[in-house]
Design an enzyme around this catalytic site. Structure first.
Site, PDB file in Angstrom:
ATOM      1  N   ASN A   9      45.270  42.183   7.593  1.00 50.77           N
ATOM      2  CA  ASN A   9      44.484  43.449   7.139  1.00 50.77           C
ATOM      3  C   ASN A   9      44.970  45.404   7.527  1.00 50.77           C
ATOM      4  OD1 ASN A   9      42.638  45.477   7.353  1.00 50.77           O
ATOM      5  ND2 ASN A   9      42.301  45.104   9.725  1.00 50.77           N
ATOM      6  N   LYS A  11      44.459  48.020   7.051  1.00 51.13           N
ATOM      7  CA  LYS A  11      43.418  48.690   7.395  1.00 51.13           C
ATOM      8  C   LYS A  11      43.559  50.381   6.611  1.00 51.13           C
ATOM      9  CE  LYS A  11      43.859  47.347  11.394  1.00 51.13           C
ATOM     10  NZ  LYS A  11      43.288  47.385  12.783  1.00 51.13           N
ATOM     11  N   HIS A  94      34.771  44.206  10.566  1.00 51.44           N
ATOM     12  CA  HIS A  94      35.486  44.206  11.638  1.00 51.44           C
ATOM     13  C   HIS A  94      34.722  45.346  13.098  1.00 51.44           C
ATOM     14  CE1 HIS A  94      39.771  46.026  12.574  1.00 51.44           C
ATOM     15  NE2 HIS A  94      40.155  44.603  12.261  1.00 51.44           N
ATOM     16  N   GLU A  96      37.110  48.019  13.865  1.00 52.24           N
ATOM     17  CA  GLU A  96      36.232  49.272  13.774  1.00 52.24           C
ATOM     18  C   GLU A  96      35.043  49.904  12.791  1.00 52.24           C
ATOM     19  OE1 GLU A  96      40.905  49.160  12.553  1.00 52.24           O
ATOM     20  OE2 GLU A  96      41.365  48.459  14.747  1.00 52.24           O
ATOM     21  N   GLU A 166      38.192  38.609  17.480  1.00 51.01           N
ATOM     22  CA  GLU A 166      39.384  39.299  17.655  1.00 51.01           C
ATOM     23  C   GLU A 166      38.653  40.103  19.102  1.00 51.01           C
ATOM     24  OE1 GLU A 166      41.571  40.218  14.006  1.00 51.01           O
ATOM     25  OE2 GLU A 166      39.388  41.711  13.732  1.00 51.01           O
ATOM     26  N   GLY A 172      45.545  46.390  18.572  1.00 49.48           N
ATOM     27  CA  GLY A 172      46.214  46.873  18.326  1.00 49.48           C
ATOM     28  C   GLY A 172      46.814  47.469  19.562  1.00 49.48           C
ATOM     29  N   SER A 212      46.930  41.700  17.554  1.00 47.78           N
ATOM     30  CA  SER A 212      48.286  41.497  18.460  1.00 47.78           C
ATOM     31  C   SER A 212      49.348  40.377  17.905  1.00 47.78           C
ATOM     32  CB  SER A 212      48.674  42.173  19.551  1.00 47.78           C
ATOM     33  OG  SER A 212      47.847  43.521  19.746  1.00 47.78           O
TER      34      SER A 212
HETATM   35  C1  PEP Z   1      43.061  44.165  13.009  1.00 44.70           C
HETATM   36  O1  PEP Z   1      43.149  44.721  12.977  1.00 44.70           O
HETATM   37  O2  PEP Z   1      42.559  42.954  12.540  1.00 44.70           O
HETATM   38  C2  PEP Z   1      44.253  42.836  13.693  1.00 44.70           C
HETATM   39  C3  PEP Z   1      44.068  42.717  14.812  1.00 44.70           C
HETATM   40  O3  PEP Z   1      45.165  44.175  14.225  1.00 44.70           O
HETATM   41  P1  PEP Z   1      46.569  44.224  15.443  1.00 44.70           P
HETATM   42  O4  PEP Z   1      47.221  42.918  15.089  1.00 44.70           O
HETATM   43  O5  PEP Z   1      47.668  44.979  15.115  1.00 44.70           O
HETATM   44  O6  PEP Z   1      45.878  44.393  16.845  1.00 44.70           O
END
Ligand code: PEP
Length: 249
Positions: A9, A11, A94, A96, A166, A172, A212
């Protein structure tokens, strides 16, 4: 037999030339030699250029889509438009988008149905906040989202959906759930899918972990047979990191 799926992703990152360069690097480094499905999700603006590369190993998808087919919805991009630029996947729900843009489970459900109708597979994200985890609500929250997001979707379509678990506090932040914790929730998701559909369908739906993920921790998750890959944010922006995740998975 489920094929693991590693999806990136990107973003709000990468101009068109940067997206093209990263895709070229990924395709060259992976060189067809993967038994995983590998997907990148660039910005809308880069999708057409990525499609034009004609990649073989790396598939592409979008990070969001409209909850409408067409019409007076300024600024929106429909499922048919995504299909036009070769998208095989779309990330929906997601955290966000849920937190910053007010995306509801109802919208996720509508978008998922529209995506499936255009032959695009939704990657539906579910996950709990830190407060919800601390107060022992993780499974209630996640399974509630799952139930609403899959509402009314028939069994054939459900089997084409990918679920990404997630935990919001791990996105992040550099914090990850332990493999065991992720597996506990992911196993609960699979049991819930068996209730919503049937055991065979639940066994066929891929469920990723996201939060992460890096080359040095992906194995911890992939050790668990219920975990079918990862949705990767930050580490998908560099070819060596993303390829490292694919190769270590
Ligand atoms: C995400 O935004 O779906 C995600 C898992 O981000 P990160 O790997 O940076 O934690």
């Amino acid at each position: 037999m489920r094929t693991p799926i590693i999806a990136g992703n990107w973003k709000l990152n990468k101009t068109v030339p940067e997206a093209v360069e990263l895709c070229r690097q990924l395709e060259a480094l992976l060189d067809g030699a993967v038994d995983r499905e590998v997907v990148v999700c660039p910005s809308f603006t880069a999708l057409s250029a990525v499609q034009a590369l004609g990649l073989v190993t790396v598939k592409h998808g979008a990070q969001n889509m409209a909850a409408y087919e067409s019409g007076a919805y300024t600024g929106e991009v429909s499922a048919a438009m995504l299909r036009d630029v070769g998208c095989q996947y779309v990330i929906l729900g997601h955290s966000e988008r849920r937190e910053l843009f007010g995306e509801t489970d109802e919208a996720v459900n509508t978008k998922a149905r529209l995506a499936l109708r255009s032959d695009i597979k939704p990657i539906i994200c579910v996950g709990e906040t830190l407060e919800q985890r601390r107060s022992g609500e993780t499974e209630d929250v996640v399974l509630g989202q799952l139930t609403r997001d899959f509402d009314g979707i028939d069994v054939e379509d459900a089997a084409r959906i990918v679920v990404a678990y997630e935990p919001i506090w791990a996105i992040g932040t550099g914090e990850t759930a332990s493999g065991e914790d992720a597996n506990t929730v992911i196993s609960a998701i699979r049991r819930k899918l068996a209730v919503l559909y049937d055991a065979d369908t639940a066994a066929s739906i891929r469920i990723q972990y996201g939060g992460s993920v890096k080359p040095n921790n992906i194995r911890e998750f992939m050790e668990y047979p219920d975990i079918d890959g990862a949705l990767v944010g930050g580490a998908s922006l560099r070819a060596d990191d993303f390829v490292g995740i694919v190769q270590c998975s």
